[in-house]
Enzyme design. Structure first.
Site, mmCIF file in Angstrom:
data_model
loop_
_atom_site.group_PDB
_atom_site.id
_atom_site.type_symbol
_atom_site.label_atom_id
_atom_site.label_comp_id
_atom_site.label_asym_id
_atom_site.label_seq_id
_atom_site.Cartn_x
_atom_site.Cartn_y
_atom_site.Cartn_z
ATOM 1 C CG HIS A 124 -1.964 1.011 1.270
ATOM 2 N ND1 HIS A 124 -3.306 0.738 1.359
ATOM 3 C CD2 HIS A 124 -1.885 2.371 1.237
ATOM 4 C CE1 HIS A 124 -4.005 1.853 1.382
ATOM 5 N NE2 HIS A 124 -3.159 2.870 1.322
ATOM 6 C CG HIS B 272 -1.518 6.418 -2.135
ATOM 7 N ND1 HIS B 272 -2.722 6.304 -2.787
ATOM 8 C CD2 HIS B 272 -1.726 5.915 -0.890
ATOM 9 C CE1 HIS B 272 -3.630 5.783 -1.972
ATOM 10 N NE2 HIS B 272 -3.053 5.540 -0.810
ATOM 11 C CG HIS C 244 -7.803 3.675 0.420
ATOM 12 N ND1 HIS C 244 -7.215 3.067 -0.645
ATOM 13 C CD2 HIS C 244 -6.817 4.415 1.014
ATOM 14 C CE1 HIS C 244 -5.942 3.424 -0.717
ATOM 15 N NE2 HIS C 244 -5.669 4.241 0.288
ATOM 16 C CD GLU D 83 -7.175 6.584 5.633
ATOM 17 O OE1 GLU D 83 -7.851 6.639 4.590
ATOM 18 O OE2 GLU D 83 -6.036 7.091 5.723
ATOM 19 C CG ASP E 270 -1.514 5.707 3.207
ATOM 20 O OD1 ASP E 270 -1.886 5.370 2.091
ATOM 21 O OD2 ASP E 270 -2.262 6.282 4.035
ATOM 22 C CG ASP E 271 0.055 8.923 1.078
ATOM 23 O OD1 ASP E 271 -0.026 8.754 -0.145
ATOM 24 O OD2 ASP E 271 -0.896 8.679 1.859
HETATM 25 N N1 ADE Z 1 -4.741 8.912 -0.976
HETATM 26 C C1 ADE Z 1 -3.474 8.980 -0.549
HETATM 27 N N2 ADE Z 1 -3.383 8.631 0.744
HETATM 28 C C2 ADE Z 1 -4.643 8.323 1.154
HETATM 29 C C3 ADE Z 1 -5.204 7.892 2.362
HETATM 30 N N3 ADE Z 1 -4.475 7.682 3.465
HETATM 31 N N4 ADE Z 1 -6.538 7.689 2.419
HETATM 32 C C4 ADE Z 1 -7.294 7.897 1.327
HETATM 33 N N5 ADE Z 1 -6.798 8.295 0.154
HETATM 34 C C5 ADE Z 1 -5.489 8.512 0.065
HETATM 35 ZN ZN ZN Z 2 -3.765 4.840 1.013
#
Ligand code: ADE
Ligand code: ZN
Length: 328
Positions: free
Chosen positions: A10, A12, A190, A193, A271-272
């Site tokens: 996971h 992005h 997703h 969350e 994630d990011d």
């Molecule tokens: N796009 C990038 N990171 C995300 C996240 N944590 N939740 C939803 N969309 C995303």
């Molecule tokens: Zn994500």
């Protein structure tokens, strides 16, 4: 702990762009993206919605296939330095050519070319999951699903849904998920969350998600935790992201350990990473400190991740051989 081999499911791609990379691109293109950085040069946001806005502003600097080529090389160097041997990344035709199939193919070509170089350089393997953005709405998701179906194969292995989980319902995206499934793509959504257990339940029921991005708020519903464990739905858990966005106050109160103890298949991802000031190595470090997980626990999680990866069997066997040789 030595650098354990890791499998990340996971990530992005745009969300993995370091702030300096984005600032540099904006400078070259004379784009004004002021306001998305803090005084130390990191990304600045107060909450989830603002995070999504900052993310999209940063992404607006990525306007050409060659920008993505450079980005993939930078991102995979960072992942490999953390011990990642296999990565699945979310790619969005929304940001790569505005969902036009022929433009999307050009972006994809640049992304794959860079991934091949990184594999030769660092041994890291990348595969792509085409991802619709929920708050862009069901019609744009259909166009994204068509891009996905056109390019499905041994490299584009999945279809996903990201973005604002409170925008619309999973059912609204059924057409797109059906089209992706028919094209042979594996499915992840997703959910759980920003929204609660029903969001996860509906992603499984209405979209046939085999994996859930995050899914951690399933912990609020005992029956749902049992259902997820029973159906072998895999959670792509990103603890550092959840803590940075304020879903949980600290590592010890994150539910990943409780979910695992209840028999849910959990995996670990970033994630990011630059948005949340994390890396895969940092995630492992914090999890070891919070829950006393040792290398056996982490290798077990990496094997769960390899089993849940959307790649073909030969690629999976290759990853598992690498995990097993570090297991001796
Ligand atoms: N796009 C990038 N990171 C995300 C996240 N944590 N939740 C939803 N969309 C995303
Ligand atoms: Zn994500």
């Amino acid at each position: 702990m030595t650098l354990l081999p890791k499998v990340e499911l996971h990530l992005h791609l745009e969300g993995a762009a370091p702030p300096a990379f984005i600032r540099d691109l904006a400078g070259q293109k004379h784009m004004d993206i002021g306001g998305i950085f803090d005084e130390r040069g990191g990304y600045a946001f107060r909450d989830f919605r603002q995070f999504l806005k900052v993310y999209e502003t940063a992404t607006s600097t990525l306007t050409r296939p060659e920008d993505y080529h450079r980005l993939v090389l930078a991102v995979l160097a960072e992942s490999a330095a953390s011990g990642v041997i296999y990565s699945e990344s979310f790619l969005s035709p929304d940001f790569c050519g505005g969902r036009d199939v022929s433009a999307w193919r050009e972006y994809l070509h640049a992304i794959r070319e860079a991934a091949d170089l990184a594999e030769k350089r660092d041994g890291i393997i990348l595969r792509g999951i085409v991802t619709a953005i929920r708050h862009f709405g069901p019609q744009k998701a259909r166009e994204t699903a068509l891009c996905a179906a056109e390019t499905a194969g041994e490299w584009i292995v999945g279809f996903g849904l990201a973005g604002d989980e409170k925008s619309g319902k999973p059912k609204d995206f059924q057409w797109s998920f059906d089209a992706a499934r028919e094209a042979g793509l594996r499915l992840t959504v997703h959910a759980g969350e920003w929204d609660g257990p029903d969001s996860v339940r509906n992603a499984i029921k209405d979209l046939g998600a085999e994996r859930i991005g995050h899914g951690v708020r399933a912990i609020e519903d005992t029956a749902l935790v049992d259902e997820i464990a029973e159906k072998d739905v895999v959670l792509e858990v990103c603890p550092g992201s959840n803590i940075a966005l304020g879903i949980y106050p600290d590592w010890r109160r994150h539910p990943i350990c409780a979910l695992r103890e209840r028999g849910v298949k959990v995996t670990v991802s970033t994630d990011d990473p630059p948005f949340f000031r994390t890396t895969m190595a940092r995630e492992y470090h914090h999890l070891a400190a919070a829950f006393g997980w040792d290398s056996d626990a982490f290798i077990d999680i990496a094997k769960t991740s390899a089993d849940a990866a959307f790649c073909d069997t030969a690629t999976r066997d290759n990853i598992k051989r690498k995990l097993e040789s570090s297991d001796a």
